[in-house]
Write a protein that holds these residues in place. Sequence first.
Motif, PDB file in Angstrom:
ATOM      1  N   TYR A  83      -1.217 -15.863  22.987  1.00 58.67           N
ATOM      2  CA  TYR A  83      -0.478 -14.603  22.843  1.00 58.67           C
ATOM      3  C   TYR A  83       0.899 -14.803  22.224  1.00 58.67           C
ATOM      4  N   ASP A  89       6.005 -13.467  31.233  1.00 60.89           N
ATOM      5  CA  ASP A  89       5.842 -12.069  30.848  1.00 60.89           C
ATOM      6  C   ASP A  89       4.404 -11.608  31.022  1.00 60.89           C
ATOM      7  N   LEU A  90       3.448 -12.481  30.688  1.00 64.45           N
ATOM      8  CA  LEU A  90       2.038 -12.141  30.878  1.00 64.45           C
ATOM      9  C   LEU A  90       1.729 -11.904  32.349  1.00 64.45           C
ATOM     10  N   MET A  92       3.816 -10.983  34.771  1.00 70.56           N
ATOM     11  CA  MET A  92       4.437  -9.752  35.258  1.00 70.56           C
ATOM     12  C   MET A  92       3.675  -8.528  34.776  1.00 70.56           C
ATOM     13  N   GLU A  93       3.156  -8.575  33.541  1.00 68.36           N
ATOM     14  CA  GLU A  93       2.367  -7.454  33.027  1.00 68.36           C
ATOM     15  C   GLU A  93       1.084  -7.262  33.832  1.00 68.36           C
ATOM     16  N   ARG A  94       0.437  -8.379  34.188  1.00 71.65           N
ATOM     17  CA  ARG A  94      -0.835  -8.291  34.916  1.00 71.65           C
ATOM     18  C   ARG A  94      -0.621  -8.060  36.408  1.00 71.65           C
ATOM     19  N   VAL A  96       1.422  -6.050  37.882  1.00 73.27           N
ATOM     20  CA  VAL A  96       1.585  -4.631  38.229  1.00 73.27           C
ATOM     21  C   VAL A  96       0.237  -3.939  38.379  1.00 73.27           C
ATOM     22  N   GLY A 169      -1.841   2.565  32.755  1.00 78.18           N
ATOM     23  CA  GLY A 169      -0.454   2.122  32.899  1.00 78.18           C
ATOM     24  C   GLY A 169       0.343   3.054  33.781  1.00 78.18           C
ATOM     25  N   TRP A 170       1.372   2.501  34.419  1.00 81.30           N
ATOM     26  CA  TRP A 170       2.188   3.310  35.320  1.00 81.30           C
ATOM     27  C   TRP A 170       3.037   4.321  34.563  1.00 81.30           C
ATOM     28  N   SER A 171       3.231   4.092  33.268  1.00 81.92           N
ATOM     29  CA  SER A 171       3.997   5.049  32.476  1.00 81.92           C
ATOM     30  C   SER A 171       3.267   6.382  32.314  1.00 81.92           C
ATOM     31  N   PRO A 264      -6.623  -4.966  33.295  1.00 86.76           N
ATOM     32  CA  PRO A 264      -5.818  -6.101  32.802  1.00 86.76           C
ATOM     33  C   PRO A 264      -5.032  -6.765  33.923  1.00 86.76           C
TER      34      PRO A 264
END
Length: 315
Positions: A83, A89-90, A92-94, A96, A169-171, A264
């Motif tokens: 990536y 960072d990967l 933290m993204e996963r 959530v 996504g939380w957004s 994800p």
Amino acid sequence: MTAYLTKRLLIAVVTLALASVVVFSMIEIVPGDPARLMLGMNATADAVQALRDQMGLDQPLLVRYVEWVSRLLTFDLGKSYTYNVPVRDLVMERLVVSLPLAIMALALSTLIAIPVGIFSAERRGRMADTISMGAAQIGVAVPNFWFALLLIYVFAVWLRMVPAGGFPGWSAGVWPALKSLILPAIALALPQAAILSRVTRSAMLEVLGEDYIRTARAKGMPRNVVLWHHALRNALIPVLTILGLQFAFLLAGTIIIENVFYLPGLGRLIFQAITQRDLIVVESVVMLLVAVVVLVNLLVDISYAVVDPRLRTRR
């Protein structure tokens, strides 16, 4: 209490140290050149050598291990070659996705299992006990991926109540995100609830035969007070042990469910890293998950002392 906590903390530190050696060694003994595996068999010799230099594979084994551990202590998990972003960072993204999913599944499992276990133990040998433990046995035997597919067919395809997969996504909003996690949480929770209910029943049966329970009943204490205050508290140690193990499994071991629902999460990240030969991601994320398991077990050990005061003074 201080001596008890110090001993448990030392055990956790030693466990992490040994686990780091095992994880690093397992990656090192993988057959073939890691750089060649990452770039593919058609990569040129110069490209492979450049990646080896970048990964530090030309350095001695002990030096690489010390540098890897030093980076982990500062939460520097390295950089993914697939990536081209930091592994941190990967993660933290996963996380959530995986963390709320694990919490939802564990909460649902606990809310189902403990009342069922107590209900079954109180009615030992009766029809209700046979039915509840029979259902628990089915829950243990049925593969969770098959149950996940059944949930998708009923609630997503037939009833159209929830999405069949994916994560917006939380957004997109709290409810749409939680809605996409409902079916995966149920698919994960029910098999775990089956195991936990059987453990709760066994622990309660052992406690219900104690003299202080018979004394409490002889004094005319209400049934719910005897069960939930006296019996359950003294039966919690094996239940807490299973809860700790289940949380670690739900956080890290959900590879199949995350692939079924196209989530994800961390489990899918590890699966993709293995298939793509991204060994930096594999070793860093696995070690991070080992640390989470050790931390959860440490918290469970601390909860033992809260539940059972005798452990605080035991040498």
